[in-house]
Scaffold this motif. Structure first.
Motif, PDB file in Angstrom:
ATOM      1  N   GLU A 255       0.735  -0.730  -0.168  1.00  0.00           N
ATOM      2  CA  GLU A 255       0.194  -0.190  -0.370  1.00  0.00           C
ATOM      3  C   GLU A 255       0.789   1.731   0.036  1.00  0.00           C
ATOM      4  OE1 GLU A 255      -3.477   1.395   2.208  1.00  0.00           O
ATOM      5  OE2 GLU A 255      -2.872   0.116   3.419  1.00  0.00           O
ATOM      6  N   ASN A 256       1.802   0.751   0.789  1.00  0.00           N
ATOM      7  CA  ASN A 256       2.748   2.060   1.066  1.00  0.00           C
ATOM      8  C   ASN A 256       3.170   2.510  -0.212  1.00  0.00           C
ATOM      9  OD1 ASN A 256       1.842   3.048   3.308  1.00  0.00           O
ATOM     10  ND2 ASN A 256       4.264   2.207   4.470  1.00  0.00           N
ATOM     11  N   LEU A 257       4.245   1.721  -1.865  1.00  0.00           N
ATOM     12  CA  LEU A 257       4.182   1.711  -2.218  1.00  0.00           C
ATOM     13  C   LEU A 257       3.322   2.271  -3.030  1.00  0.00           C
ATOM     14  CD1 LEU A 257       7.097   1.107  -3.792  1.00  0.00           C
ATOM     15  CD2 LEU A 257       5.965  -1.452  -4.102  1.00  0.00           C
ATOM     16  N   ARG A 258       2.880   1.518  -3.745  1.00  0.00           N
ATOM     17  CA  ARG A 258       1.460   2.159  -4.565  1.00  0.00           C
ATOM     18  C   ARG A 258       1.689   3.660  -3.947  1.00  0.00           C
ATOM     19  NH1 ARG A 258      -3.580  -2.110  -5.609  1.00  0.00           N
ATOM     20  NH2 ARG A 258      -1.578  -3.713  -6.358  1.00  0.00           N
ATOM     21  N   ALA A 259       0.838   4.446  -2.828  1.00  0.00           N
ATOM     22  CA  ALA A 259       0.709   5.515  -2.704  1.00  0.00           C
ATOM     23  C   ALA A 259       2.671   6.016  -3.206  1.00  0.00           C
ATOM     24  CB  ALA A 259       0.794   5.922  -0.917  1.00  0.00           C
ATOM     25  N   VAL A 260       3.450   5.967  -2.733  1.00  0.00           N
ATOM     26  CA  VAL A 260       4.857   6.733  -3.142  1.00  0.00           C
ATOM     27  C   VAL A 260       4.669   6.970  -4.959  1.00  0.00           C
ATOM     28  CG1 VAL A 260       7.188   6.396  -2.680  1.00  0.00           C
ATOM     29  CG2 VAL A 260       5.577   6.392  -1.156  1.00  0.00           C
ATOM     30  N   ARG A 261       4.476   5.825  -5.407  1.00  0.00           N
ATOM     31  CA  ARG A 261       5.072   5.912  -6.409  1.00  0.00           C
ATOM     32  C   ARG A 261       3.949   6.716  -7.724  1.00  0.00           C
ATOM     33  NH1 ARG A 261       6.226  -0.109  -7.970  1.00  0.00           N
ATOM     34  NH2 ARG A 261       8.497  -0.630  -7.925  1.00  0.00           N
ATOM     35  N   ALA A 262       2.788   6.884  -6.629  1.00  0.00           N
ATOM     36  CA  ALA A 262       1.423   7.478  -7.156  1.00  0.00           C
ATOM     37  C   ALA A 262       1.664   9.376  -6.929  1.00  0.00           C
ATOM     38  CB  ALA A 262       0.040   7.147  -6.476  1.00  0.00           C
ATOM     39  N   ARG A 263       2.540   9.358  -5.190  1.00  0.00           N
ATOM     40  CA  ARG A 263       3.089  10.908  -5.569  1.00  0.00           C
ATOM     41  C   ARG A 263       4.036  10.796  -6.912  1.00  0.00           C
ATOM     42  NH1 ARG A 263       4.863  11.432  -0.141  1.00  0.00           N
ATOM     43  NH2 ARG A 263       5.194  13.661  -0.422  1.00  0.00           N
ATOM     44  N   ILE A 264       4.765  10.397  -6.509  1.00  0.00           N
ATOM     45  CA  ILE A 264       5.909  10.595  -7.676  1.00  0.00           C
ATOM     46  C   ILE A 264       5.164  11.119  -9.264  1.00  0.00           C
ATOM     47  CG2 ILE A 264       7.484   9.848  -9.228  1.00  0.00           C
ATOM     48  CD1 ILE A 264       8.464   8.111  -6.686  1.00  0.00           C
ATOM     49  N   ASP A 265       4.535   9.899  -9.535  1.00  0.00           N
ATOM     50  CA  ASP A 265       3.390   9.937 -10.552  1.00  0.00           C
ATOM     51  C   ASP A 265       3.073  11.611 -11.020  1.00  0.00           C
ATOM     52  OD1 ASP A 265       5.195   7.525 -11.032  1.00  0.00           O
ATOM     53  OD2 ASP A 265       2.674   6.737 -11.692  1.00  0.00           O
ATOM     54  N   ALA A 266       2.478  11.742  -9.992  1.00  0.00           N
ATOM     55  CA  ALA A 266       1.123  13.470 -10.286  1.00  0.00           C
ATOM     56  C   ALA A 266       2.983  14.461  -9.446  1.00  0.00           C
ATOM     57  CB  ALA A 266       0.570  13.027  -9.024  1.00  0.00           C
ATOM     58  N   ALA A 267       3.335  13.986  -9.727  1.00  0.00           N
ATOM     59  CA  ALA A 267       4.087  15.276  -9.240  1.00  0.00           C
ATOM     60  C   ALA A 267       4.950  15.620 -10.822  1.00  0.00           C
ATOM     61  CB  ALA A 267       5.478  14.879  -8.468  1.00  0.00           C
ATOM     62  N   ALA A 268       4.924  13.887 -11.556  1.00  0.00           N
ATOM     63  CA  ALA A 268       6.090  14.418 -12.467  1.00  0.00           C
ATOM     64  C   ALA A 268       4.859  15.214 -14.166  1.00  0.00           C
ATOM     65  CB  ALA A 268       6.715  13.208 -13.080  1.00  0.00           C
ATOM     66  N   ARG A 269       4.064  14.802 -13.583  1.00  0.00           N
ATOM     67  CA  ARG A 269       2.537  14.735 -14.579  1.00  0.00           C
ATOM     68  C   ARG A 269       2.384  16.655 -14.366  1.00  0.00           C
ATOM     69  NH1 ARG A 269       0.647   9.846 -13.489  1.00  0.00           N
ATOM     70  NH2 ARG A 269       0.989   8.345 -14.879  1.00  0.00           N
ATOM     71  N   ALA A 270       2.736  16.360 -12.760  1.00  0.00           N
ATOM     72  CA  ALA A 270       2.280  18.585 -12.732  1.00  0.00           C
ATOM     73  C   ALA A 270       3.108  19.258 -13.039  1.00  0.00           C
ATOM     74  CB  ALA A 270       2.017  18.655 -11.135  1.00  0.00           C
ATOM     75  N   ALA A 271       4.664  18.702 -13.510  1.00  0.00           N
ATOM     76  CA  ALA A 271       5.431  19.745 -13.317  1.00  0.00           C
ATOM     77  C   ALA A 271       5.912  19.237 -15.393  1.00  0.00           C
ATOM     78  CB  ALA A 271       7.102  18.980 -13.128  1.00  0.00           C
ATOM     79  N   GLY A 272       4.912  18.484 -16.151  1.00  0.00           N
ATOM     80  CA  GLY A 272       5.146  18.129 -17.126  1.00  0.00           C
ATOM     81  C   GLY A 272       6.445  17.879 -17.752  1.00  0.00           C
ATOM     82  N   ARG A 273       6.218  16.909 -16.772  1.00  0.00           N
ATOM     83  CA  ARG A 273       7.165  15.290 -17.514  1.00  0.00           C
ATOM     84  C   ARG A 273       6.842  13.634 -17.488  1.00  0.00           C
ATOM     85  NH1 ARG A 273      11.791  15.926 -12.781  1.00  0.00           N
ATOM     86  NH2 ARG A 273      12.983  14.238 -14.633  1.00  0.00           N
ATOM     87  N   ASP A 274       7.478  13.550 -18.074  1.00  0.00           N
ATOM     88  CA  ASP A 274       7.666  12.525 -18.299  1.00  0.00           C
ATOM     89  C   ASP A 274       7.245  11.086 -16.924  1.00  0.00           C
ATOM     90  OD1 ASP A 274       6.881   9.393 -19.022  1.00  0.00           O
ATOM     91  OD2 ASP A 274       8.390   8.998 -20.317  1.00  0.00           O
ATOM     92  N   PRO A 275       6.095  10.512 -15.795  1.00  0.00           N
ATOM     93  CA  PRO A 275       6.758   9.610 -15.046  1.00  0.00           C
ATOM     94  C   PRO A 275       7.740   8.588 -14.738  1.00  0.00           C
ATOM     95  CG  PRO A 275       4.580  10.269 -15.285  1.00  0.00           C
ATOM     96  CD  PRO A 275       4.840  10.537 -16.475  1.00  0.00           C
ATOM     97  N   ALA A 276       7.577   8.180 -15.910  1.00  0.00           N
ATOM     98  CA  ALA A 276       8.806   7.356 -16.532  1.00  0.00           C
ATOM     99  C   ALA A 276      10.754   8.211 -15.682  1.00  0.00           C
ATOM    100  CB  ALA A 276       8.529   6.850 -17.218  1.00  0.00           C
ATOM    101  N   GLU A 277      10.508   9.201 -15.696  1.00  0.00           N
ATOM    102  CA  GLU A 277      12.160  10.083 -15.957  1.00  0.00           C
ATOM    103  C   GLU A 277      12.342  10.039 -14.014  1.00  0.00           C
ATOM    104  OE1 GLU A 277      11.052  13.892 -17.682  1.00  0.00           O
ATOM    105  OE2 GLU A 277      11.264  13.206 -18.979  1.00  0.00           O
ATOM    106  N   VAL A 278      11.053   9.345 -13.919  1.00  0.00           N
ATOM    107  CA  VAL A 278      11.650  10.095 -11.684  1.00  0.00           C
ATOM    108  C   VAL A 278      11.822   8.050 -11.758  1.00  0.00           C
ATOM    109  CG1 VAL A 278      11.499  10.881  -9.772  1.00  0.00           C
ATOM    110  CG2 VAL A 278      10.850  11.989 -12.201  1.00  0.00           C
ATOM    111  N   ALA A 279      13.290   8.062 -10.746  1.00  0.00           N
ATOM    112  CA  ALA A 279      12.911   6.161 -10.353  1.00  0.00           C
ATOM    113  C   ALA A 279      12.933   6.656  -8.617  1.00  0.00           C
ATOM    114  CB  ALA A 279      14.435   5.977 -10.765  1.00  0.00           C
ATOM    115  N   LEU A 280      12.203   5.373  -7.902  1.00  0.00           N
ATOM    116  CA  LEU A 280      12.426   5.776  -6.313  1.00  0.00           C
ATOM    117  C   LEU A 280      13.844   4.541  -6.068  1.00  0.00           C
ATOM    118  CD1 LEU A 280      10.594   5.993  -3.671  1.00  0.00           C
ATOM    119  CD2 LEU A 280       9.366   4.267  -4.294  1.00  0.00           C
TER     120      LEU A 280
END
Length: 244
Positions: free
Chosen positions: A6-31
């Motif tokens: 559950e925590n892993l999914r939540a953190v990855r969702a935060r990363i994806d949302a942050a990337a999209r908000a910045a106009g970036r591809d979420p695949a550019e950001v690793a955890l």
């Protein structure tokens, strides 16, 4: 669903949302899962969920977990302040060293990488200072020193320059600090195009780091939970921070 899943999914969702908000591809950001103080069983459980990058800040803990989990396909990162007499042991694990902040450590890791028969991946740690530009509180080289350190790493046969790492100052909003890191990273990449990684952002400020261009965020608390330390014990990692 397990707590870790559950925590892993939540953190990855935060990363994806942050990337999209910045106009970036979420695949550019690793955890990078900062597993310091947590047992190898938790690392194994996250690896079974697809997490591959793990960070430790103490050499003995890195060595122990790397040995115990040798059959698991993992990428280890060392994020603590590294003493020169332990550089060879870290190099033998194949871990990326994210905390290179001085020329003598560059030389020692270079020898260790050559002796290990494979270059050590290195990130130069940048001290972002504070609101008044003070240096030294969070560990790392001053921004003015970073280009020369990057040159030394790039010119070492036993090392491979991968980029920069930093932590936002405690008494400043993280956005401006990460913007300073991005400016230093741009300067380094002008001379070393291979230095593409920016390791920045932790549990409490990963969104600001992603907005500033981070390619790797270091998260511990949001994945594993709080880390109660034994009485009198302190974290060796500079910065001594519980929010990774």
């Amino acid at each position: 669903m397990s707590r870790l899943e559950e925590n892993l999914r939540a953190v990855r969702a935060r990363i994806d949302a942050a990337a999209r908000a910045a106009g970036r591809d979420p695949a550019e950001v690793a955890l990078l899962a900062v597993s310091k103080t947590w047992p190898a069983a938790d690392v194994r459980a996250l690896a079974a969920l697809g997490q591959r990058d793990f960070g430790e800040n103490r050499v003995q803990e890195l060595l122990g977990k790397a040995g115990e989990l040798a059959e698991v396909e993992l990428r280890w990162h060392f994020v603590g302040q590294l003493q020169r007499n332990k550089a060879a042991a870290v190099a033998r694990t194949g871990a990326v060293v994210q905390s290179v902040d001085r020329a003598p450590l560059v030389a020692t890791l270079d020898r260790a990488g050559q002796e290990a028969g494979r270059p050590v991946g290195v990130l130069v740690q940048v001290d972002l200072g504070g609101p008044e530009g003070t240096i030294g509180a969070r560990g790392g080289a001053s921004p003015a020193e970073v280009p020369a350190l990057a040159d030394a790493v790039a010119g070492a046969a036993g090392l491979r320059l991968r980029g920069l790492m930093a932590v936002a100052p405690r008494d400043e909003e993280p956005g401006p600090a990460f913007a300073r890191l991005a400016a230093v990273a741009e300067r380094v990449r002008a001379d070393h195009p291979e230095a593409v990684e920016i390791s920045a952002g932790m549990s409490g400020d990963l969104e600001a780091a992603v907005a500033a261009g981070a390619t790797l965020v270091r998260v511990g608390t949001a994945l594993f939970g709080a880390r109660p330390l034994p009485c009198g014990e302190f974290e060796e990692h500079q910065p001594r921070e519980s929010q990774q």
